[in-house]
Design an enzyme around this catalytic site. Structure first.
Site, PDB file in Angstrom:
ATOM      1  CG  ASP A  17      30.600  48.523  34.429  1.00  0.00           C
ATOM      2  OD1 ASP A  17      30.137  47.534  35.007  1.00  0.00           O
ATOM      3  OD2 ASP A  17      30.860  48.545  33.209  1.00  0.00           O
ATOM      4  CG  HIS A  19      29.377  49.534  39.984  1.00  0.00           C
ATOM      5  ND1 HIS A  19      28.887  48.305  40.362  1.00  0.00           N
ATOM      6  CD2 HIS A  19      30.054  49.320  38.823  1.00  0.00           C
ATOM      7  CE1 HIS A  19      29.261  47.387  39.490  1.00  0.00           C
ATOM      8  NE2 HIS A  19      29.966  47.982  38.535  1.00  0.00           N
ATOM      9  CG  ASP A  57      26.810  46.515  36.446  1.00  0.00           C
ATOM     10  OD1 ASP A  57      25.693  45.968  36.510  1.00  0.00           O
ATOM     11  OD2 ASP A  57      27.869  45.874  36.519  1.00  0.00           O
ATOM     12  CG  ASN A 124      26.782  41.887  36.485  1.00  0.00           C
ATOM     13  OD1 ASN A 124      27.141  42.975  36.030  1.00  0.00           O
ATOM     14  ND2 ASN A 124      27.457  41.266  37.427  1.00  0.00           N
ATOM     15  CG  HIS A 125      26.322  44.783  40.028  1.00  0.00           C
ATOM     16  ND1 HIS A 125      26.679  44.678  41.356  1.00  0.00           N
ATOM     17  CD2 HIS A 125      27.366  44.290  39.337  1.00  0.00           C
ATOM     18  CE1 HIS A 125      27.893  44.161  41.448  1.00  0.00           C
ATOM     19  NE2 HIS A 125      28.329  43.911  40.226  1.00  0.00           N
ATOM     20  CG  HIS A 250      30.486  42.459  33.243  1.00  0.00           C
ATOM     21  ND1 HIS A 250      29.845  42.563  34.462  1.00  0.00           N
ATOM     22  CD2 HIS A 250      31.112  41.260  33.252  1.00  0.00           C
ATOM     23  CE1 HIS A 250      30.081  41.460  35.161  1.00  0.00           C
ATOM     24  NE2 HIS A 250      30.841  40.670  34.457  1.00  0.00           N
ATOM     25  CG  HIS A 252      34.741  47.075  37.013  1.00  0.00           C
ATOM     26  ND1 HIS A 252      34.433  47.308  38.339  1.00  0.00           N
ATOM     27  CD2 HIS A 252      33.565  46.783  36.405  1.00  0.00           C
ATOM     28  CE1 HIS A 252      33.138  47.154  38.523  1.00  0.00           C
ATOM     29  NE2 HIS A 252      32.595  46.829  37.362  1.00  0.00           N
TER      30      HIS A 252
END
Length: 720
Positions: A17, A19, A57, A124-125, A250, A252
């Site tokens: 993650d 991001h 992600d 999922n992002h 997923h 955080h």
């Protein structure tokens, strides 16, 4: 560690993650995600790991901006491309593991010097989307910077079926089987795990000197873990017992220390995100990455803190529990909140590791204001501009639940899923309102909404409608009495078709996206000047054709004027002096574009095709039932019976002229199939017609140009 131990120990740096691109339009926080990812890659180089493992992600957006892509490629290029030798060897079938055009691990490409391999699944992002089912990670994979694995093709019938093939790695005497499972919708994956043989795990073959039990099995997945809704999360007990170590993405909250699952025999690590995307308690914990050292069937975890992460302080206060606050005095509330914010800022500054580069902290206070007045959070935060990174949302107000503290545990778990708090699917809304969907299935609308919001698919709902429209047309066309339907009966028939289609889908193989069969892309829809208006809504069309594609019918060309093809009869002219305008106004009526009578005409066209082809084209009493219901302004629409008749004639055959409908008193002139455009225009000039008819035709043309909507020039060419 001795040299012999080093040659047999596989070292992996684990992170999830990242991001990249989060808050990229915020002047203060736009670089946070990139600095954290740069630090992760630097740690991987410093610790001399064999590869970097990412748990989904990597990007925050499904379609990351060019700035985000360029910065990500720059970081990977700086740290991954060098002359350092790679000590691991991939011994499995790489074309199965890496589903790209090259089908091999990136460091084995002779044209690249890859010193730090990166293996990643999608989250999922940044999950795959679109007609070609591509993800933003596919771009990095095509650049040979990332080894993208765990991309599943949902086959089978019903809920679907997936097969997980491991990447088999060797370093000295250590063998590792790396399984990857990219993000799948939690509700669907939950059902798949509970369906026999829907999820299949492939094990390594027994080889000389290497038994199946000698492999160290790692699984990387990216799913909900917090069980606020059992159907919307994946239980650890769904996973097979032969696994040894699981990297869970997923979530955080950083729970980096491996935790053993009772009765399952494997350990789970949850590295959490490297950048705070939600200002909640779970994100305020220190961020870490995990160094995993594997030798044989043993492993040693080492957590490494990230120092480049922006400091984040979170607290909760209950106003009624504070003794120095007067419920009727708003100033006392402000003074107390100011004191809390100042204390958090001071606390964050003390935690700063690098004093030379102190970052503005993130501060969040959750205020329970039961029995008190609220204040404006934006106005409150103005005094902290330049002191905190998020002055506009320092405060968040809430009230204690009326049911008391019995649901406190649920609230705690809900807080860790901020991305899901304000989301609700269409299925739940329909169930709450006791609605009954009669035309579009709930699941299709739910998928369309998900694609529209999360994947930025502007055509999601349009594709959903077109997909279901084609299915309904196909069902209605099979009914022998389709041409006898009235409008009310048709609506009931559509409802019956919906139930039948839902039953058929339960036994029919399903892909990853239900609406890809329409073949609609944003590029096709934007080729013309009017967007979706370029799509054909013809009564006789069974499939959607776009303006950029040539129609399959013979004797027609893709221009706005009716040109003659060799050996075919030309379409009759509408009258003298009309030119291009007559063909430019070929369009359907309003009710057919809305889709109610469109299905009726499509079904009746096939049933009455033989009857139409045997009759003369110009007779009014041979029209289809739909033409009797249209408004008088629809006389300018090309007669579908003439087009059906045209397809049955041989080469060079004559075609009788059509009789004008409406107020015209003259009859159209016949045209021979081999005459060119100049001769046809000469015939129009020499044809004897009354002046009254010319005036009537021109008057009608002006009225139609005013009343009917603008259509594209190629519209007439899309009619079958």
């Amino acid at each position: 560690m001795s040299r012999e131990d080093f040659s047999d120990t596989l070292r992996v740096l684990v992170a999830t993650d990242c991001h990249l691109g989060y808050m990229e339009k915020d002047e203060i926080r736009r670089h946070d995600s990139f600095k954290a990812f740069e630090e992760i890659c630097s740690i991987a180089e410093e610790k001399q790991v064999d590869f970097l493992l990412l748990g989904g992600d990597l990007f925050h957006e499904n379609k990351p901006s060019r700035t985000t892509l360029v910065k990500a490629i720059e970081i990977l290029r700086r740290h991954c491309l060098n002359d350092k030798p790679v000590q691991i060897q991939v011994v499995s079938d790489q074309t199965v593991n890496f589903q790209n055009a090259f089908g091999q691990v990136n460091y084995e490409d002779p044209h690249f010097n890859v010193g730090l391999p990166v293996f990643s699944i999608h989250g999922n992002h940044d999950d795959p989307a679109g007609v070609d089912n591509l993800s933003a990670i596919d771009i990095l994979s095509a650049c040979n910077l990332v080894n993208y694995f765990g991309k599943m093709v949902l086959g089978g019938s019903g809920v679907g079926q997936i097969t997980l093939y491991p990447i088999l790695m060797k370093k000295g005497s250590t063998t590792v089987a790396l399984y990857g499972l990219g993000n799948i919708r939690d509700e669907r994956l939950n059902r798949m795990f509970q369906t026999p043989h829907a999820v299949q795990w492939m094990r390594p073959e027994v080889q000389e000197g290497c038994d199946v039990s000698d492999w160290f099995n790692i699984l990387v997945l990216h799913q909900n873990r917090v069980k606020s809704n059992p159907k919307n999360a994946i239980s650890e007990h769904f996973l097979p017992r032969f696994l040894d170590f699981i990297v869970w993405g997923h979530e955080h909250e950083c729970l980096i220390d491996p935790q053993e699952v009772s009765g399952m025999g494997f350990h789970i690590t949850q590295p959490g995100s490297s950048v705070a995307t939600s200002l909640i308690d779970g994100e305020s914990k220190p961020k870490h990455v995990l160094l995993l050292e594997i030798k044989g069937n043993q492993y040693r975890p080492t957590k490494i803190p990230l120092t480049s992460v922006r400091p984040f302080e979170y607290t909760e206060i209950v106003l009624k529990d504070e003794s120095d606050i007067d419920p009727n005095d708003q100033n006392s509330i402000l003074e107390h909140l100011d004191k809390v914010v100042r204390n958090l800022i001071e606390k964050a500054s003390k935690k700063a590791v690098n004093r030379s580069e102190i970052k503005l902290p993130l501060v969040r206070i959750k205020v329970d204001y039961s029995g008190f007045m609220t204040i404006n959070p934006q106005r409150f935060g103005q005094k902290y501009v330049g002191k905190v990174a998020n002055p506009q949302d320092i405060l968040i107000f809430s009230k204690a639940s009326k049911k008391g503290r019995s649901e406190a545990n649920i609230d705690d778990s809900e807080r860790l899923r901020p991305e899901e708090l304000n989301q609700q699917n269409i299925e739940a809304l329909v169930a709450e309102s006791n609605l009954k969907m009669e035309i579009l299935p709930v699941n299709d609308l739910d998928v369309a909404l998900h694609n529209f919001v999360n994947k930025d698919d502007k055509l999601a709902f349009y594709s959903c409608v077109q997909y279901n429209l084609q299915e309904t047309r196909g069902k209605l066309a099979k009914d022998s009495d389709a041409k006898k339907f009235e409008e009310d009966d048709l609506i009931l028939k559509v409802g019956e078709c919906l139930e039948e289609r839902l039953k058929d889908r339960s036994t029919r193989p399903t892909g990853s996206s239900q609406f890809l069969s329409t073949g609609l892309t944003s590029e096709n829809l934007t080729k013309g000047s009017s967007g979706i208006a370029n799509a054909s809504f013809s009564d006789d069309e069974d499939t959607t054709q776009m303006s950029g594609l040539a129609p399959p019918t013979r004797g027609r060309r893709g221009s706005s004027t009716a040109n003659t093809t060799r050996g075919r009869a030309k379409a009759p002219t509408r009258g003298r002096g009309r030119g291009k305008a007559s063909s430019a106004m070929k369009q359907t009526t309003l009710d057919s574009s809305l889709g109610f009578r469109q299905s009726q005409r499509s079904a009746s066209a096939a049933a009455s095709a033989a009857f139409k082809s045997a009759s003369t084209i110009g007779e009014d009493d041979v029209d289809s039932p739909s033409s009797e219901e249209v408004e008088p302004e629809d006389f300018n629409k090309p007669d579908s019976s003439s087009e059906d008749d045209e397809s049955t004639k041989g080469k060079g055959r004559k075609r009788p002229a059509t009789t004008k409908r409406g107020r015209g008193r003259g009859s159209g002139t016949s045209k021979r199939g081999r005459k060119n455009e100049s001769s046809s225009s000469l015939n129009r000039l020499l044809s004897s017609k009354d002046d009254d008819e010319d005036e009537d035709d021109e008057d009608r043309e002006k009225k139609l140009n005013k009343s009917q909507p603008r259509v594209t020039r190629n519209y007439g060419a899309l009619r079958r």
